[in-house]
Design a protein around this motif. Sequence first.
Motif, PDB file in Angstrom:
ATOM      1  N   ARG A   1      -2.497 -68.023 -58.322  1.00  0.00           N
ATOM      2  CA  ARG A   1      -2.398 -69.169 -59.139  1.00  0.00           C
ATOM      3  C   ARG A   1      -0.921 -68.828 -59.967  1.00  0.00           C
ATOM      4  O   ARG A   1      -0.483 -69.389 -60.689  1.00  0.00           O
ATOM      5  N   ASP A   2      -1.053 -67.372 -60.633  1.00  0.00           N
ATOM      6  CA  ASP A   2      -0.627 -67.191 -61.890  1.00  0.00           C
ATOM      7  C   ASP A   2       1.196 -67.515 -61.685  1.00  0.00           C
ATOM      8  O   ASP A   2       1.896 -67.178 -61.943  1.00  0.00           O
TER       9      ASP A   2
ATOM     10  N   MET B   1      -8.455 -72.316 -62.612  1.00  0.00           N
ATOM     11  CA  MET B   1      -7.294 -71.479 -63.998  1.00  0.00           C
ATOM     12  C   MET B   1      -8.300 -71.243 -65.143  1.00  0.00           C
ATOM     13  O   MET B   1      -8.178 -70.283 -66.024  1.00  0.00           O
TER      14      MET B   1
ATOM     15  N   ASP C   1     -11.711 -69.912 -65.831  1.00  0.00           N
ATOM     16  CA  ASP C   1     -12.513 -68.862 -64.697  1.00  0.00           C
ATOM     17  C   ASP C   1     -13.477 -68.546 -65.796  1.00  0.00           C
ATOM     18  O   ASP C   1     -13.799 -67.303 -65.257  1.00  0.00           O
TER      19      ASP C   1
ATOM     20  N   TRP D   1       3.401 -65.680 -66.559  1.00  0.00           N
ATOM     21  CA  TRP D   1       3.143 -67.783 -66.259  1.00  0.00           C
ATOM     22  C   TRP D   1       3.687 -68.186 -67.784  1.00  0.00           C
ATOM     23  O   TRP D   1       4.343 -69.043 -67.627  1.00  0.00           O
TER      24      TRP D   1
ATOM     25  N   TYR E   1      -8.526 -69.869 -76.208  1.00  0.00           N
ATOM     26  CA  TYR E   1      -8.844 -69.485 -74.495  1.00  0.00           C
ATOM     27  C   TYR E   1      -9.116 -70.855 -73.586  1.00  0.00           C
ATOM     28  O   TYR E   1      -7.919 -72.226 -74.023  1.00  0.00           O
ATOM     29  N   HIS E   2      -9.794 -71.022 -72.735  1.00  0.00           N
ATOM     30  CA  HIS E   2     -10.379 -72.376 -72.677  1.00  0.00           C
ATOM     31  C   HIS E   2     -11.023 -73.483 -73.019  1.00  0.00           C
ATOM     32  O   HIS E   2     -10.290 -74.535 -72.673  1.00  0.00           O
TER      33      HIS E   2
ATOM     34  N   GLU F   1      -0.378 -64.813 -73.728  1.00  0.00           N
ATOM     35  CA  GLU F   1      -0.967 -66.179 -72.773  1.00  0.00           C
ATOM     36  C   GLU F   1      -0.477 -67.219 -72.769  1.00  0.00           C
ATOM     37  O   GLU F   1      -1.032 -68.445 -72.455  1.00  0.00           O
TER      38      GLU F   1
ATOM     39  N   GLN G   1       3.011 -62.235 -70.609  1.00  0.00           N
ATOM     40  CA  GLN G   1       2.395 -63.080 -69.674  1.00  0.00           C
ATOM     41  C   GLN G   1       3.259 -63.445 -68.666  1.00  0.00           C
ATOM     42  O   GLN G   1       3.686 -64.378 -68.983  1.00  0.00           O
TER      43      GLN G   1
ATOM     44  N   TYR H   1      -5.342 -57.700 -65.324  1.00  0.00           N
ATOM     45  CA  TYR H   1      -3.791 -57.935 -65.488  1.00  0.00           C
ATOM     46  C   TYR H   1      -3.007 -57.591 -65.057  1.00  0.00           C
ATOM     47  O   TYR H   1      -2.190 -58.203 -65.426  1.00  0.00           O
TER      48      TYR H   1
ATOM     49  N   PHE I   1      -2.109 -62.373 -59.718  1.00  0.00           N
ATOM     50  CA  PHE I   1      -3.224 -63.400 -59.329  1.00  0.00           C
ATOM     51  C   PHE I   1      -2.359 -64.889 -58.586  1.00  0.00           C
ATOM     52  O   PHE I   1      -0.861 -65.364 -58.440  1.00  0.00           O
TER      53      PHE I   1
HETATM   54  C1  GLC Z   1      -7.471 -66.387 -67.334  1.00  0.00           C
HETATM   55  C2  GLC Z   1      -6.977 -67.412 -67.119  1.00  0.00           C
HETATM   56  C3  GLC Z   1      -6.951 -67.404 -65.051  1.00  0.00           C
HETATM   57  C4  GLC Z   1      -5.711 -66.280 -64.936  1.00  0.00           C
HETATM   58  C5  GLC Z   1      -6.132 -64.656 -65.770  1.00  0.00           C
HETATM   59  C6  GLC Z   1      -4.748 -64.324 -65.178  1.00  0.00           C
HETATM   60  O1  GLC Z   1      -8.383 -65.131 -66.503  1.00  0.00           O
HETATM   61  O2  GLC Z   1      -7.993 -67.971 -67.524  1.00  0.00           O
HETATM   62  O3  GLC Z   1      -6.359 -69.104 -65.035  1.00  0.00           O
HETATM   63  O4  GLC Z   1      -4.996 -66.421 -63.990  1.00  0.00           O
HETATM   64  O5  GLC Z   1      -6.617 -65.145 -67.314  1.00  0.00           O
HETATM   65  O6  GLC Z   1      -3.234 -64.699 -65.848  1.00  0.00           O
END
Ligand code: GLC
Length: 489
Positions: A73-74, A207, A209, A455, A391-392, A435, A453, A67, A71
Amino acid sequence: MRRHDKIVIESFYNTTIFLFFLIMVLITDKTLEQEANKLLEKSIIYYQDKAVGAVAAADSEREALNYDQCFIRDFIPAALVFLIQGKTDIVYNFLTATVGLQKQKRRIDCYQPPTGLMPASFKVESPAEGTQYLHADFGDKAIGRVTPIDSCLWWIILLRAYVKATRDRDLAHSKSFQEALIFILNICLGPQFEMTPTLLVPDGACMIDRPMGLSGHPLEIQSLFYMALRAAREMLIKNDQNKSLINDINSRLGSLNYHLRGYYWLDLKQLNEIHRYQAEQFGESVVNKFNIYPESIPHWLTEWMPDRGGYLAGNLGPGKMDFRFFTLGNLTAIMGSLTTEKQSEDILTLIENRWSDLVCKMPMKLCYPAIEGLTWRIITGCDPKNTPWSYHNGGSWPVLLWMMMAACQKMGREDLADRAMAIAEIRLMNDQWPEYYDGINGRLIGKSSRKFQTWTIAGWLLAKLLRDNPDCLDYVCFEEDTEAIACTI
Ligand code: GLC
């Protein structure tokens, strides 16, 4: 007291209360915005004295794991915030740094990333005083060794947003950026063992993952793929050399659009059709092309599907349809005009009609419903992080707010996004920007959730900025495509 005087006093009283609340709301809003901006600023990471990205989270109470990395995507919502605020340098630096990290050489062995892949994340390493380098993770270090396929798609989408915001095409037209684009397009449009226009990917490639039953043709990847192809077409230099590539893009866009609008779409009418499907059909012009058995329609869906509204299914492959609702894929489908105008309206109508399931106490569920029991054991491999409604697996992710705002604004349904923002606002700051949230109602802070977090902070800020600057919506949205080659199957 005369009746008239009473009315005057009452209305004066009501107006004062109204003004008081209005001022309170405005003050709270400003405080929130200031706090979010301050935290976002703090999350920035520097490379050779230049801002290049942001850490995923700055939570000092939990082990950082990865973290503390940036990232791809973030960073997207943060980058869009910076673009709207005119802080374009950091986005320029980020795009340039990531081009440098992209895999461009032929791989030596299969444990190395393929050419064109963008990393999931990167971090600044300083092995000795005064030296620095960027260290990337292509999933080769990530938990579960997941492939970050969404990274290269988000990267192209961001490049287009950068060009829109700065009106500067030089970066996108530079040799290294054109090469980077072509590497990505080659890996996406190259030959595959497939008979459909959708991208075939392993589980955990976006996302989500971790194993969640997404292998095959998950919606999130297809929606991002569609947007990325449209963005790439805008970014490629129009010359003879790129002619055939642009032609390939146009033909893929046409079939993708046909495939998703037709075969992924679910509403009550379509559910009725599937419910009465004949199976085992052979030949070219059959109705049940993917051999979906009516028995595979989950029980929850026959109750849950509203009379009005619909959505794109989570995945589609031979003999298998994932009927779960995935928020990111559906919202980005609206943003990219992957869905028709009517389908886009219907997705938002479904969200409105199923508000207590999808938004409830925190916008919004990453997917609905959660998988439980034996299905959870088999699909997640008994993943304790992805237990039902966490979570997911049915957890609520505030980062989705910005996509909700963008999709709602595009369709003129700001009322819905405003409702979602009002729910999130105060809670996010009081809970220190988690998050994700857990529980069927989204009332609990996620059990392994990081706080601060990035994002979450940037997602909320971006939703707010988009609401106040609707002219910036086209950084992330696309109108109906008029250039694609229509699919004639
Ligand atoms: C988690 C999320 C992922 C994100 C990462 C960092 O693994 O599933 O989508 O990029 O955290 O925040």
